[in-house]
Design a protein around this motif. Structure first.
Motif, mmCIF file in Angstrom:
data_model
loop_
_atom_site.group_PDB
_atom_site.id
_atom_site.type_symbol
_atom_site.label_atom_id
_atom_site.label_comp_id
_atom_site.label_asym_id
_atom_site.label_seq_id
_atom_site.Cartn_x
_atom_site.Cartn_y
_atom_site.Cartn_z
ATOM 1 N N GLN B 79 11.624 10.202 -59.031
ATOM 2 C CA GLN B 79 11.846 10.701 -57.678
ATOM 3 C C GLN B 79 10.485 11.027 -57.063
ATOM 4 N N SER B 80 10.464 11.158 -55.747
ATOM 5 C CA SER B 80 9.192 11.393 -55.060
ATOM 6 C C SER B 80 8.519 12.671 -55.553
ATOM 7 N N GLU B 81 9.310 13.661 -55.895
ATOM 8 C CA GLU B 81 8.742 14.939 -56.329
ATOM 9 C C GLU B 81 8.197 14.899 -57.753
ATOM 10 N N ASP B 82 8.405 13.800 -58.451
ATOM 11 C CA ASP B 82 7.931 13.687 -59.833
ATOM 12 C C ASP B 82 6.490 13.176 -59.912
ATOM 13 N N PHE B 83 5.939 12.748 -58.799
ATOM 14 C CA PHE B 83 4.557 12.266 -58.828
ATOM 15 C C PHE B 83 3.632 13.478 -58.912
ATOM 16 N N ALA B 84 3.026 13.609 -60.066
ATOM 17 C CA ALA B 84 2.300 14.829 -60.431
ATOM 18 C C ALA B 84 1.483 14.532 -61.679
ATOM 19 N N VAL B 85 0.822 15.573 -62.192
ATOM 20 C CA VAL B 85 0.112 15.455 -63.462
ATOM 21 C C VAL B 85 0.959 16.141 -64.536
ATOM 22 N N TYR B 86 1.032 15.526 -65.698
ATOM 23 C CA TYR B 86 1.827 16.050 -66.806
ATOM 24 C C TYR B 86 0.912 16.357 -67.977
ATOM 25 N N TYR B 87 1.118 17.550 -68.543
ATOM 26 C CA TYR B 87 0.316 18.006 -69.680
ATOM 27 C C TYR B 87 1.219 18.284 -70.873
ATOM 28 N N CYS B 88 0.747 17.918 -72.055
ATOM 29 C CA CYS B 88 1.402 18.363 -73.270
ATOM 30 C C CYS B 88 0.584 19.515 -73.866
ATOM 31 N N GLN B 89 1.234 20.338 -74.665
ATOM 32 C CA GLN B 89 0.594 21.512 -75.283
ATOM 33 C C GLN B 89 1.212 21.746 -76.650
ATOM 34 N N GLN B 90 0.378 21.910 -77.657
ATOM 35 C CA GLN B 90 0.904 22.214 -78.992
ATOM 36 C C GLN B 90 0.859 23.713 -79.240
ATOM 37 N N TYR B 91 1.840 24.205 -79.965
ATOM 38 C CA TYR B 91 1.864 25.625 -80.310
ATOM 39 C C TYR B 91 2.251 25.814 -81.780
ATOM 40 N N ASN B 92 1.912 24.826 -82.586
ATOM 41 C CA ASN B 92 2.214 24.922 -84.016
ATOM 42 C C ASN B 92 1.097 25.595 -84.796
ATOM 43 N N ASN B 93 -0.119 25.319 -84.401
ATOM 44 C CA ASN B 93 -1.271 25.782 -85.153
ATOM 45 C C ASN B 93 -2.299 26.315 -84.154
ATOM 46 N N TRP B 94 -2.365 27.633 -84.075
ATOM 47 C CA TRP B 94 -3.251 28.243 -83.077
ATOM 48 C C TRP B 94 -3.617 29.641 -83.538
ATOM 49 N N PRO B 95 -4.640 30.328 -83.004
ATOM 50 C CA PRO B 95 -5.439 29.828 -81.878
ATOM 51 C C PRO B 95 -6.405 28.729 -82.325
ATOM 52 N N PRO B 96 -6.876 27.885 -81.405
ATOM 53 C CA PRO B 96 -6.528 27.951 -79.984
ATOM 54 C C PRO B 96 -5.268 27.168 -79.650
ATOM 55 N N ILE B 97 -4.576 27.612 -78.620
ATOM 56 C CA ILE B 97 -3.541 26.779 -78.003
ATOM 57 C C ILE B 97 -4.278 25.627 -77.327
ATOM 58 N N THR B 98 -3.790 24.412 -77.498
ATOM 59 C CA THR B 98 -4.492 23.263 -76.937
ATOM 60 C C THR B 98 -3.569 22.392 -76.096
ATOM 61 N N PHE B 99 -4.159 21.903 -75.022
ATOM 62 C CA PHE B 99 -3.458 21.013 -74.095
ATOM 63 C C PHE B 99 -4.052 19.608 -74.194
ATOM 64 N N GLY B 100 -3.249 18.616 -73.843
ATOM 65 C CA GLY B 100 -3.797 17.302 -73.588
ATOM 66 C C GLY B 100 -4.537 17.310 -72.267
ATOM 67 N N GLN B 101 -5.243 16.236 -71.995
ATOM 68 C CA GLN B 101 -6.071 16.186 -70.795
ATOM 69 C C GLN B 101 -5.264 15.805 -69.556
ATOM 70 N N GLY B 102 -3.994 15.465 -69.765
ATOM 71 C CA GLY B 102 -3.104 15.181 -68.636
ATOM 72 C C GLY B 102 -2.945 13.701 -68.346
ATOM 73 N N THR B 103 -1.768 13.353 -67.838
ATOM 74 C CA THR B 103 -1.490 12.008 -67.319
ATOM 75 C C THR B 103 -1.031 12.170 -65.876
ATOM 76 N N ARG B 104 -1.706 11.448 -64.986
ATOM 77 C CA ARG B 104 -1.361 11.505 -63.559
ATOM 78 C C ARG B 104 -0.412 10.360 -63.221
ATOM 79 N N LEU B 105 0.722 10.701 -62.644
ATOM 80 C CA LEU B 105 1.648 9.682 -62.140
ATOM 81 C C LEU B 105 1.390 9.507 -60.652
ATOM 82 N N GLU B 106 1.038 8.286 -60.264
ATOM 83 C CA GLU B 106 0.796 8.033 -58.855
ATOM 84 C C GLU B 106 1.724 6.934 -58.353
ATOM 85 N N ILE B 107 1.934 6.957 -57.053
ATOM 86 C CA ILE B 107 2.841 5.987 -56.446
ATOM 87 C C ILE B 107 2.142 4.633 -56.332
ATOM 88 N N LYS B 108 2.848 3.613 -56.814
ATOM 89 C CA LYS B 108 2.293 2.266 -56.739
ATOM 90 C C LYS B 108 2.433 1.758 -55.310
#
Lengths: 121, 108
Positions: B79-108
């Protein structure tokens, strides 16, 4: 409604200090652990600091350890981040985030809108 | 420290399409993985925890899967509102809590 509202950001010179606040509402603050997370301009999310709900045990990212201090005031429903010895690379939007109340589940289910910190001379 | 790597960095897709985003951990995080959506100029929004459980109020078109080191987030019909940046984050082994660098969804 659950809300987190950050404040205290602004322009500060390198080497300076700033104290961020996060006022929470809509839930029992004392029952939740909290995080600070930041996002530099055009960059991804970086976890900074954690404070445990019951013991106030704290953890820090290496990038801020020894310079930043997280704290909370239950009576004021407030979370704080004292930032000292600020550097240009600390320029970012700073978010407070609530952590799931379930033991062992350290994901962030509610986020504030953020406050912007700019470190520049 | 567990390093989270997301791919691709940017994905160009059309509304209505199905899309799959990937997140890889440098070591096993079991199923302790969360996904967040960040629209432009907004704070992150919590989507999924434990790799596959949707947060309250998240539409069913969002689904997560995976365990160990390989995870995916699928949006079944963009949907149009889904075009955004998406991040994953692990919480199994921390600190530190770590995120991925993100994936940007853009409209073709």
């Amino acid at each position: 409604e659950v809300q987190l509202v950050e404040s205290g950001g602004g322009l500060v010179q390198p080497g300076g200090s700033l104290r961020l606040s996060c006022v929470v509402s809509g839930f029992t603050f004392s029952s939740y652990s909290m995080n600070w997370v930041r996002q530099a301009p055009g960059k991804g999310l970086e976890w900074l600091s954690y404070i445990m709900r019951s013991t106030s045990t704290t953890y820090y990212a290496d990038s801020v350890k020894g310079r930043f201090t997280i704290s909370r005031d239950i009576a004021k429903n407030s979370l704080y981040l004292q930032m000292n010895s600020l550097r240009a690379e600390d320029t970012a939007v700073y978010y407070c985030a609530r952590i799931s109340p379930e033991i062992g589940y350290y994901y962030m289910d509610v986020w504030g809108k953020g406050t912007t910190v700019t470190v520049s001379s | 420290e567990i390093v989270m790597t997301q791919s691709p960095a940017t994905l160009s897709v059309s509304p209505g399409e199905r899309v799959t985003l990937s997140c890889r951990a440098s070591q096993s995080v079991s199923n302790k993985l969360a996904w967040y959506q960040q629209r432009r100029g907004q704070a992150p929004r919590f989507l999924i925890y434990d790799a596959s459980t949707r947060a309250t109020g998240i539409p069913a078109r969002f689904s997560g899967s995976g365990s160990g080191t390989e995870f995916t987030l699928t949006i079944s019909s963009l949907q149009s509102e889904d075009f955004a940046v998406y991040y994953c984050q692990q919480y199994n082994n921390w600190p530190p809590i770590t995120f991925g660098q993100g994936t940007r969804l853009e409209i073709k």
